[in-house]
Design a protein around this motif. Structure first.
Motif, PDB file in Angstrom:
ATOM      1  N   LEU A 146      29.225  57.298   5.864  1.00 27.53           N
ATOM      2  CA  LEU A 146      28.049  57.979   5.307  1.00 27.53           C
ATOM      3  C   LEU A 146      27.252  58.698   6.406  1.00 27.53           C
ATOM      4  O   LEU A 146      26.794  59.839   6.233  1.00 27.53           O
ATOM      5  CB  LEU A 146      27.167  56.961   4.590  1.00 27.53           C
ATOM      6  CG  LEU A 146      26.035  57.496   3.712  1.00 27.53           C
ATOM      7  CD1 LEU A 146      26.548  58.495   2.692  1.00 27.53           C
ATOM      8  CD2 LEU A 146      25.342  56.320   2.991  1.00 27.53           C
ATOM      9  N   LEU A 147      27.116  58.032   7.544  1.00 26.31           N
ATOM     10  CA  LEU A 147      26.415  58.660   8.664  1.00 26.31           C
ATOM     11  C   LEU A 147      27.176  59.882   9.164  1.00 26.31           C
ATOM     12  O   LEU A 147      26.584  60.926   9.460  1.00 26.31           O
ATOM     13  CB  LEU A 147      26.244  57.656   9.808  1.00 26.31           C
ATOM     14  CG  LEU A 147      25.200  56.567   9.592  1.00 26.31           C
ATOM     15  CD1 LEU A 147      25.282  55.513  10.689  1.00 26.31           C
ATOM     16  CD2 LEU A 147      23.805  57.180   9.563  1.00 26.31           C
ATOM     17  N   GLY A 148      28.499  59.755   9.248  1.00 23.18           N
ATOM     18  CA  GLY A 148      29.314  60.877   9.715  1.00 23.18           C
ATOM     19  C   GLY A 148      29.180  62.084   8.801  1.00 23.18           C
ATOM     20  O   GLY A 148      29.017  63.221   9.268  1.00 23.18           O
ATOM     21  N   LEU A 190      25.532  65.667  20.020  1.00 25.87           N
ATOM     22  CA  LEU A 190      25.409  64.885  18.785  1.00 25.87           C
ATOM     23  C   LEU A 190      26.773  64.736  18.109  1.00 25.87           C
ATOM     24  O   LEU A 190      27.134  63.639  17.655  1.00 25.87           O
ATOM     25  CB  LEU A 190      24.424  65.578  17.836  1.00 25.87           C
ATOM     26  CG  LEU A 190      24.267  64.946  16.453  1.00 25.87           C
ATOM     27  CD1 LEU A 190      23.764  63.514  16.553  1.00 25.87           C
ATOM     28  CD2 LEU A 190      23.328  65.784  15.586  1.00 25.87           C
ATOM     29  N   LEU A 191      27.540  65.825  18.053  1.00 30.20           N
ATOM     30  CA  LEU A 191      28.875  65.756  17.454  1.00 30.20           C
ATOM     31  C   LEU A 191      29.742  64.735  18.186  1.00 30.20           C
ATOM     32  O   LEU A 191      30.445  63.926  17.556  1.00 30.20           O
ATOM     33  CB  LEU A 191      29.530  67.147  17.509  1.00 30.20           C
ATOM     34  CG  LEU A 191      30.976  67.231  17.002  1.00 30.20           C
ATOM     35  CD1 LEU A 191      31.045  66.921  15.517  1.00 30.20           C
ATOM     36  CD2 LEU A 191      31.568  68.617  17.284  1.00 30.20           C
ATOM     37  N   THR A 192      29.667  64.726  19.501  1.00 30.07           N
ATOM     38  CA  THR A 192      30.505  63.817  20.296  1.00 30.07           C
ATOM     39  C   THR A 192      30.097  62.367  20.109  1.00 30.07           C
ATOM     40  O   THR A 192      30.962  61.492  19.929  1.00 30.07           O
ATOM     41  CB  THR A 192      30.410  64.205  21.784  1.00 30.07           C
ATOM     42  OG1 THR A 192      30.671  65.594  21.923  1.00 30.07           O
ATOM     43  CG2 THR A 192      31.418  63.416  22.599  1.00 30.07           C
ATOM     44  N   VAL A 193      28.792  62.096  20.154  1.00 30.56           N
ATOM     45  CA  VAL A 193      28.356  60.695  20.045  1.00 30.56           C
ATOM     46  C   VAL A 193      28.655  60.135  18.649  1.00 30.56           C
ATOM     47  O   VAL A 193      29.037  58.967  18.513  1.00 30.56           O
ATOM     48  CB  VAL A 193      26.856  60.549  20.398  1.00 30.56           C
ATOM     49  CG1 VAL A 193      25.953  61.196  19.381  1.00 30.56           C
ATOM     50  CG2 VAL A 193      26.489  59.081  20.513  1.00 30.56           C
ATOM     51  N   VAL A 194      28.532  60.964  17.627  1.00 27.24           N
ATOM     52  CA  VAL A 194      28.835  60.482  16.274  1.00 27.24           C
ATOM     53  C   VAL A 194      30.331  60.242  16.116  1.00 27.24           C
ATOM     54  O   VAL A 194      30.759  59.239  15.525  1.00 27.24           O
ATOM     55  CB  VAL A 194      28.319  61.488  15.222  1.00 27.24           C
ATOM     56  CG1 VAL A 194      28.827  61.137  13.837  1.00 27.24           C
ATOM     57  CG2 VAL A 194      26.792  61.497  15.230  1.00 27.24           C
ATOM     58  N   ALA A 195      31.154  61.143  16.674  1.00 24.55           N
ATOM     59  CA  ALA A 195      32.604  60.951  16.599  1.00 24.55           C
ATOM     60  C   ALA A 195      33.003  59.657  17.306  1.00 24.55           C
ATOM     61  O   ALA A 195      33.805  58.863  16.775  1.00 24.55           O
ATOM     62  CB  ALA A 195      33.320  62.149  17.217  1.00 24.55           C
ATOM     63  N   LEU A 196      32.449  59.419  18.489  1.00 23.87           N
ATOM     64  CA  LEU A 196      32.749  58.177  19.208  1.00 23.87           C
ATOM     65  C   LEU A 196      32.262  56.956  18.426  1.00 23.87           C
ATOM     66  O   LEU A 196      32.934  55.921  18.378  1.00 23.87           O
ATOM     67  CB  LEU A 196      32.085  58.199  20.586  1.00 23.87           C
ATOM     68  CG  LEU A 196      32.827  58.959  21.692  1.00 23.87           C
ATOM     69  CD1 LEU A 196      31.919  59.093  22.919  1.00 23.87           C
ATOM     70  CD2 LEU A 196      34.111  58.221  22.076  1.00 23.87           C
ATOM     71  N   GLY A 197      31.093  57.081  17.816  1.00 21.21           N
ATOM     72  CA  GLY A 197      30.542  55.967  17.049  1.00 21.21           C
ATOM     73  C   GLY A 197      31.418  55.613  15.855  1.00 21.21           C
ATOM     74  O   GLY A 197      31.624  54.425  15.558  1.00 21.21           O
ATOM     75  N   ILE A 198      31.948  56.632  15.173  1.00 23.90           N
ATOM     76  CA  ILE A 198      32.820  56.366  14.020  1.00 23.90           C
ATOM     77  C   ILE A 198      34.106  55.672  14.484  1.00 23.90           C
ATOM     78  O   ILE A 198      34.571  54.703  13.858  1.00 23.90           O
ATOM     79  CB  ILE A 198      33.125  57.687  13.279  1.00 23.90           C
ATOM     80  CG1 ILE A 198      31.855  58.194  12.589  1.00 23.90           C
ATOM     81  CG2 ILE A 198      34.237  57.488  12.258  1.00 23.90           C
ATOM     82  CD1 ILE A 198      31.998  59.567  11.964  1.00 23.90           C
ATOM     83  N   VAL A 199      34.673  56.149  15.595  1.00 28.50           N
ATOM     84  CA  VAL A 199      35.887  55.509  16.136  1.00 28.50           C
ATOM     85  C   VAL A 199      35.608  54.047  16.477  1.00 28.50           C
ATOM     86  O   VAL A 199      36.401  53.150  16.160  1.00 28.50           O
ATOM     87  CB  VAL A 199      36.384  56.280  17.379  1.00 28.50           C
ATOM     88  CG1 VAL A 199      37.475  55.497  18.106  1.00 28.50           C
ATOM     89  CG2 VAL A 199      36.912  57.651  16.975  1.00 28.50           C
ATOM     90  N   LEU A 200      34.480  53.781  17.121  1.00 26.53           N
ATOM     91  CA  LEU A 200      34.137  52.411  17.497  1.00 26.53           C
ATOM     92  C   LEU A 200      33.916  51.525  16.273  1.00 26.53           C
ATOM     93  O   LEU A 200      34.358  50.366  16.236  1.00 26.53           O
ATOM     94  CB  LEU A 200      32.883  52.414  18.378  1.00 26.53           C
ATOM     95  CG  LEU A 200      33.105  52.828  19.834  1.00 26.53           C
ATOM     96  CD1 LEU A 200      31.776  53.123  20.517  1.00 26.53           C
ATOM     97  CD2 LEU A 200      33.852  51.736  20.581  1.00 26.53           C
ATOM     98  N   TRP A 222      22.931  63.816  23.894  1.00 25.99           N
ATOM     99  CA  TRP A 222      22.203  64.209  22.689  1.00 25.99           C
ATOM    100  C   TRP A 222      20.699  64.111  22.916  1.00 25.99           C
ATOM    101  O   TRP A 222      20.006  65.116  22.984  1.00 25.99           O
ATOM    102  CB  TRP A 222      22.672  63.357  21.508  1.00 25.99           C
ATOM    103  CG  TRP A 222      21.741  63.262  20.337  1.00 25.99           C
ATOM    104  CD1 TRP A 222      21.227  62.125  19.791  1.00 25.99           C
ATOM    105  CD2 TRP A 222      21.221  64.348  19.538  1.00 25.99           C
ATOM    106  NE1 TRP A 222      20.418  62.431  18.729  1.00 25.99           N
ATOM    107  CE2 TRP A 222      20.393  63.768  18.541  1.00 25.99           C
ATOM    108  CE3 TRP A 222      21.336  65.725  19.577  1.00 25.99           C
ATOM    109  CZ2 TRP A 222      19.712  64.537  17.605  1.00 25.99           C
ATOM    110  CZ3 TRP A 222      20.651  66.501  18.632  1.00 25.99           C
ATOM    111  CH2 TRP A 222      19.867  65.898  17.667  1.00 25.99           C
ATOM    112  N   ALA A 223      20.208  62.865  23.096  1.00 27.01           N
ATOM    113  CA  ALA A 223      18.752  62.677  23.181  1.00 27.01           C
ATOM    114  C   ALA A 223      18.172  63.318  24.445  1.00 27.01           C
ATOM    115  O   ALA A 223      17.118  63.971  24.397  1.00 27.01           O
ATOM    116  CB  ALA A 223      18.418  61.192  23.136  1.00 27.01           C
TER     117      ALA A 223
END
Length: 431
Positions: A121-123, A157-167, A194-195
């Protein structure tokens, strides 16, 4: 550097406001977790409750405010008009809020299905935002460090979310991945790519405008966001090639770059033309000082990795950087952005015939100062609880709840005053 702002392109107030009003509730929930779990939450960064509280803060609070701010900033600062900003906000906001709650519940209760649904959902929510923002922003030439910084922040932001989904999927399905290294990289992209890049890009505009400082020098302004992204790519390459020395080298360079930005901002604040220190200025001071100490810890740990193995080192660093650094920056900006937007929309409602009330009447400085004192107490207690968790964990959780509740109260009170003034203006115009 001087920014030309296009306030006539500002989206409806309701688009960013829903993100700003919701965000403090997630910090309040993180405090509640700490109040319930107490000292256990400080035992390790990998505990379910610790992971849940961390994501309530980083996604529920930080990402929530940042996306809301971007909906406002992109058209005004960069001239990048989002198509139908209210529709974008109406899709992204519930997805982001619900996804955060599901992800945190997945961590806290150890439920893989909740982790997967929350991450999905976050992705989707972030992807919707990135498509809308990217379509608007990447059609605008990079004529200023702020615009280029905003573009690089979206890449972060795209990178951190992609890594987060993989994790999240790796934890839910038991994939054989180097989780500690990838988690550190995920945090690096989230906090620096990102931040950090977004903070710098926005600071180039809001610090001189709201704090009456000289502008940031042009060359460091152009170089800083790009340097951060290049160093994070180097860190990513080092993780992929399993080269710990290269990871530490990238971390050293990131810490030095962050220290240079913080030092430059402090120097500019020392030259400001406004003698009176309001809550925003104090919050920025707190954020800069805490960030400098946290970056010194990162630098020290990268040069002497054994130090990072000391009990409580990583938790102390994380609390110092998040609760002491990034969140004060964000709260300080909320305290400028919300009353300013309220004033701007009231000014437009007055149609040049009726003036809007002073911003201090929408959100009084005394209320902000009191809430800031509560936040400072929460930061001190959180840091001290790393050393004395049995004694101070629950008081720290209670302090975090009170400070977050105070922020929510102040923002809601500002919204109520905005509506009252708007009703008065409409009545006078109709008379």
């Amino acid at each position: 550097m001087q920014a030309l702002l296009s306030f006539e392109n500002a989206p409806p107030f309701a688009a960013p406001l829903r993100f700003f009003i919701t965000a403090p509730l997630f910090a309040l929930l993180a405090g509640l977790l700490l109040l319930i779990d107490g000292a256990d939450l400080f035992a390790s960064r990998w505990l379910p409750a610790t992971l849940a509280a961390t994501h309530l803060i980083t996604i529920g609070f930080m990402l929530q405010v940042m996306l809301g701010a971007l909906i406002q900033i992109l058209p005004v600062v960069a001239g990048a008009n989002l198509a139908q900003p209210l529709h974008v906000a109406a899709i992204v906001h519930p997805g982001l809020s619900g996804g955060t709650l599901l992800l945190a519940a997945g961590f806290y209760f150890g439920q893989p299905l909740l982790l997967e649904i929350g991450a999905g959902l976050l992705g989707i929510s972030v992807l919707v935002f990135l498509l809308a923002a990217g379509r608007a922003l990447f059609g605008v030439p990079s004529t200023s460090p702020t615009i280029r910084g905003l573009k690089l922040a979206l890449f972060g932001l795209l990178t951190v979310v992609a890594l987060g989904i993989v994790l999240a999927l790796a934890m839910a399905r038991g994939w054989a991945l180097p989780l500690p290294e990838l988690t550190d990289l995920h945090a690096g992209w989230g906090l620096a790519g990102w931040a950090g890049v977004l903070l710098a890009a926005v600071a180039y505009v809001v610090v001189p405008m709201f704090q009456l400082t000289p502008g940031y020098p042009a060359r460091p302004g152009w170089l800083f966001p790009l340097l951060i992204i290049v160093l994070l790519l180097l860190w990513s390459l080092a993780v992929g090639l399993a080269l710990p020395w290269l990871v530490r080298l990238a971390q050293v360079a990131l810490a030095l770059a962050g220290l240079a930005f913080a030092g430059l901002t402090l120097r500019l604040q020392g030259q400001r033309r406004r003698a009176r220190a309001d809550a925003t200025y104090r919050y920025w001071q707190l954020g800069l000082v805490a960030s400098i100490f946290a970056l010194c810890m990162l630098l020290t740990a990268a040069l002497a990795p054994k130090l990072a193995e000391l009990p409580g080192w990583t938790l102390f660093f994380g609390i110092l950087l998040l609760a002491g650094g990034f969140l004060p920056f964000i709260i300080g900006m909320l305290y400028k952005i919300v009353p300013f937007l309220a004033w701007l929309h009231l000014q437009n409602q007055g149609q040049g015939k009726l003036p809007a009330p002073n911003m201090n009447r929408i959100l009084p400085d005394l209320a902000m100062q009191r809430q800031m004192q509560a936040w400072l107490l929460a930061v001190v207690l959180l840091l001290a609880a790393v050393v004395l968790p049995e004694w101070l964990a629950r008081p720290a959780g209670l302090a975090l709840m009170l400070a977050s509740g105070g922020l929510a109260f102040n923002l809601l009170a500002a919204l109520q005053r905005y509506r009252q003034h708007g009703a008065v203006i409409r009545e006078k115009l109709a008379a």
